[in-house]
Enzyme design. Structure first.
Site, PDB file in Angstrom:
ATOM      1  N   ASN A 179       0.852  -1.190   0.000  1.00 20.27           N
ATOM      2  CA  ASN A 179       0.000   0.000   0.000  1.00 20.27           C
ATOM      3  C   ASN A 179       0.890   1.243   0.000  1.00 20.27           C
ATOM      4  OD1 ASN A 179       0.497   0.871   2.853  1.00 20.27           O
ATOM      5  ND2 ASN A 179      -0.329  -1.177   3.242  1.00 20.27           N
ATOM      6  N   ASP A 222      -3.748  -6.599   4.810  1.00 17.70           N
ATOM      7  CA  ASP A 222      -4.768  -7.519   5.339  1.00 17.70           C
ATOM      8  C   ASP A 222      -4.750  -8.868   4.627  1.00 17.70           C
ATOM      9  OD1 ASP A 222      -5.834  -5.764   7.250  1.00 17.70           O
ATOM     10  OD2 ASP A 222      -6.928  -4.697   5.677  1.00 17.70           O
ATOM     11  N   LYS A 278      11.361 -16.351  -9.512  1.00 13.82           N
ATOM     12  CA  LYS A 278      10.524 -15.428 -10.276  1.00 13.82           C
ATOM     13  C   LYS A 278       9.584 -16.216 -11.193  1.00 13.82           C
ATOM     14  CE  LYS A 278      10.747 -11.659 -13.524  1.00 13.82           C
ATOM     15  NZ  LYS A 278      11.477 -11.121 -14.642  1.00 13.82           N
ATOM     16  N   PHE A 337      -4.345   2.873  14.811  1.00 21.50           N
ATOM     17  CA  PHE A 337      -4.673   3.837  13.769  1.00 21.50           C
ATOM     18  C   PHE A 337      -5.806   3.245  12.950  1.00 21.50           C
ATOM     19  CE2 PHE A 337      -1.871   7.554  13.045  1.00 21.50           C
ATOM     20  CZ  PHE A 337      -1.179   7.480  14.241  1.00 21.50           C
ATOM     21  N   LYS A 361     -13.387  -0.413  15.616  1.00 28.02           N
ATOM     22  CA  LYS A 361     -12.017  -0.949  15.755  1.00 28.02           C
ATOM     23  C   LYS A 361     -11.498  -0.746  17.177  1.00 28.02           C
ATOM     24  CE  LYS A 361     -10.880  -0.294  10.894  1.00 28.02           C
ATOM     25  NZ  LYS A 361     -10.255   0.531   9.880  1.00 28.02           N
ATOM     26  N   LYS A 366     -10.608  -4.215  18.989  1.00 30.26           N
ATOM     27  CA  LYS A 366      -9.178  -4.489  19.203  1.00 30.26           C
ATOM     28  C   LYS A 366      -8.768  -4.149  20.636  1.00 30.26           C
ATOM     29  CE  LYS A 366      -8.356  -3.792  14.285  1.00 30.26           C
ATOM     30  NZ  LYS A 366      -7.404  -3.919  13.215  1.00 30.26           N
TER      31      LYS A 366
HETATM   32  N1  CTP Z   1      -3.635  -3.796  11.985  1.00 31.50           N
HETATM   33  C1  CTP Z   1      -2.914  -4.853  12.470  1.00 31.50           C
HETATM   34  N2  CTP Z   1      -2.807  -5.997  11.754  1.00 31.50           N
HETATM   35  C2  CTP Z   1      -3.422  -6.121  10.577  1.00 31.50           C
HETATM   36  C3  CTP Z   1      -4.201  -5.054  10.064  1.00 31.50           C
HETATM   37  C4  CTP Z   1      -4.271  -3.904  10.810  1.00 31.50           C
HETATM   38  O1  CTP Z   1      -2.336  -4.741  13.561  1.00 31.50           O
HETATM   39  N3  CTP Z   1      -3.308  -7.273   9.903  1.00 31.50           N
HETATM   40  C5  CTP Z   1      -3.728  -2.560  12.802  1.00 31.50           C
HETATM   41  C6  CTP Z   1      -3.230  -1.308  12.101  1.00 31.50           C
HETATM   42  O2  CTP Z   1      -1.857  -1.096  12.337  1.00 31.50           O
HETATM   43  C7  CTP Z   1      -4.063  -0.216  12.737  1.00 31.50           C
HETATM   44  C8  CTP Z   1      -5.376  -0.912  13.036  1.00 31.50           C
HETATM   45  O3  CTP Z   1      -5.093  -2.303  13.069  1.00 31.50           O
HETATM   46  O4  CTP Z   1      -3.528   0.239  13.948  1.00 31.50           O
HETATM   47  C9  CTP Z   1      -6.475  -0.644  12.058  1.00 31.50           C
HETATM   48  O5  CTP Z   1      -5.994  -0.914  10.751  1.00 31.50           O
HETATM   49  P1  CTP Z   1      -6.916  -0.582   9.487  1.00 31.50           P
HETATM   50  O6  CTP Z   1      -6.173  -0.940   8.251  1.00 31.50           O
HETATM   51  O7  CTP Z   1      -7.498   0.792   9.600  1.00 31.50           O
HETATM   52  O8  CTP Z   1      -8.151  -1.538   9.699  1.00 31.50           O
HETATM   53  P2  CTP Z   1      -8.333  -3.082   9.591  1.00 31.50           P
HETATM   54  O9  CTP Z   1      -8.449  -3.629  10.982  1.00 31.50           O
HETATM   55  O10 CTP Z   1      -7.295  -3.683   8.709  1.00 31.50           O
HETATM   56  O11 CTP Z   1      -9.769  -3.168   8.934  1.00 31.50           O
HETATM   57  P3  CTP Z   1     -10.276  -2.646   7.466  1.00 31.50           P
HETATM   58  O12 CTP Z   1      -9.072  -2.777   6.549  1.00 31.50           O
HETATM   59  O13 CTP Z   1     -11.374  -3.561   7.133  1.00 31.50           O
HETATM   60  O14 CTP Z   1     -10.718  -1.215   7.645  1.00 31.50           O
END
Ligand code: CTP
Length: 403
Positions: A207, A276, A286, A320, A334, A338
């Protein structure tokens, strides 16, 4: 050992007030050292500063170097707060531009402590856009400015530009010292940047996170006296000096480092944009384009923060949330799921803020119902605000538990 305040003095008529600042600081038990510009010594003798402070005064760069030690570096290391009062338009301009052509301006480049600037000049000069821009730049770099007051000026004018009162300057120095130790004794673990989930050695899923927000948070926590561990995905940034740095690539590597460091952590700030998903099958070689499969299967990565949240104990967890819609609702979900103490929400669908940008605007939500929205600010400023809020939270928590 008493704390060392280095007082920078540049050439304004209000230079006489510097003597009072030295006296006030000494009454509070601080040791003071003075560094003057050459022009300031045309208004006031460095001997007076030396007699008042009981320390050698820095003026001429090369004169001082002859004494066998590199004074600007040695004195900078020993300084707890560096305050410049009075600060002229010239010295403000040099500081903002990174010019280091005399003792005082070189000292500014060498310090690694809170810096406070108290400007003093004629109102027309003070309101000049160049001066305002220079001050804004310094503010965004973490320098604190004590705005001058309004009143009778040495040039005979009435207006803005009068050096702030010595007691006010001393109070600002004490505040900076207090802030500097808010997280002393605490270990703060910060995660930053994106993760990369490889398909093969040359292709990956990631990303646009630049890591700037996380690095700014790590730096802000260092400045509040914390021991900082920075676990970072791939970025182009230099880790702040003084952090324990762990470089990772994938979500599972980040999970491993976070879990390992968590035992000695008091506060976790999870600002990394963790992927995710990852590829179900990773090729060690490769993949040749003619062999590219028509479908590629992805599987979810582990939610690092959620896993930690379920066994957080007495530790502080800050997450975040990267959102494009239903900002507050999604972030609160969240926060709850969490088991976080705070969540910092940033929009990732607006140009010029958030992902990859230099600026950010965030909404800050805490489990005790507090809600703060910032303006659009530099990521460094947002970092300082977030760490300040964490400091307040820790303080309240300690008060409640009677510590
Ligand atoms: N996070 C994490 N591990 C993951 C995904 C996210 O620890 N595999 C943490 C991020 O660092 C952030 C928080 O969870 O502090 C929220 O991440 P975000 O990307 O906003 O949300 P997601 O929980 O991934 O949900 P979605 O993508 O569906 O919004």
């Amino acid at each position: 050992m008493s704390q060392m305040i280095t007082l920078g003095v540049s050439s304004s008529i209000s230079v006489y007030k510097s003597c009072e600042i030295i006296r006030e600081l000494q009454k509070k038990g601080f040791e003071v050292r003075v560094i003057c510009t050459a022009n300031a010594t045309r208004l006031i003798s460095p001997r007076l500063f030396s007699a008042l402070s009981g320390n050698r005064v820095g003026v001429d760069f090369f004169q001082n170097e002859i004494n066998g030690k590199i004074d600007h570096i040695d004195w900078a290391r020993k300084t707890d707060v560096f305050a410049v009062a009075p600060a002229t338009a010239n010295i403000i301009g040099k500081f903002a531009a990174g010019i280091a052509d005399d003792f005082l301006s070189t000292f500014f480049m060498a310090v690694d402590c809170p810096v406070i600037i108290a400007p003093a000049m004629n109102e027309v000069m003070y309101l000049k856009p160049q001066v305002r821009l220079n001050m804004d730049k310094l503010k965004s770099l973490g320098v604190r400015i004590i705005e001058p007051g309004r009143g009778y000026l040495a040039c005979g004018d009435e207006g803005w530009g009068r050096l702030a009162e010595p007691v006010e300057i001393v109070k600002a120095i004490q505040k900076a010292l207090k802030e500097k130790s808010v997280l002393k004794g605490k270990t703060v673990l910060v995660t930053a940047g994106p993760t990369r989930e490889h398909l093969d050695p040359v292709r990956f899923l990631s990303n646009p996170s630049s890591g700037k927000m996380g690095y700014a948070l790590a730096e802000a926590a260092l400045w509040r006296g914390a021991d900082v561990i920075l676990v970072s995905g791939p970025t182009h940034l230099l880790p702040p000096r003084g952090v324990t740095y762990k470089s990772v690539c994938s979500a599972s590597e980040m999970e491993h480092e976070v879990k390992t460091a968590f035992a000695k952590t008091d506060i976790l700030i999870m600002s990394a944009a963790v992927s995710d998903f990852r590829f179900a099958d990773v090729s060690q070689q490769k993949i040749k384009k003619e062999k590219l499969p028509s479908q590629i299967k992805v599987v979810p990565t582990k939610d690092i923060l959620k896993g930690i949240g379920s066994r957080k104990g007495n530790k502080v967890l800050v997450g975040f949330a990267a959102e494009t819609e239903n900002i507050k609702k999604n972030a609160l979900k969240k926060l709850k799921e969490k088991n976080l103490d705070m969540i910092v929400v940033n929009r990732v669908d607006e140009k010029n803020i958030g992902f990859g940008a230099d600026k950010n605007r965030v909404l800050f939500l805490s489990r005790d119902g507090k809600e703060i929205e910032t303006e659009t600010l530099s990521k460094e400023e947002i970092g300082r605000i977030v760490v300040e809020k964490i400091g307040e939270f820790v303080d309240e928590k300690n008060k409640k538990s009677g510590r």
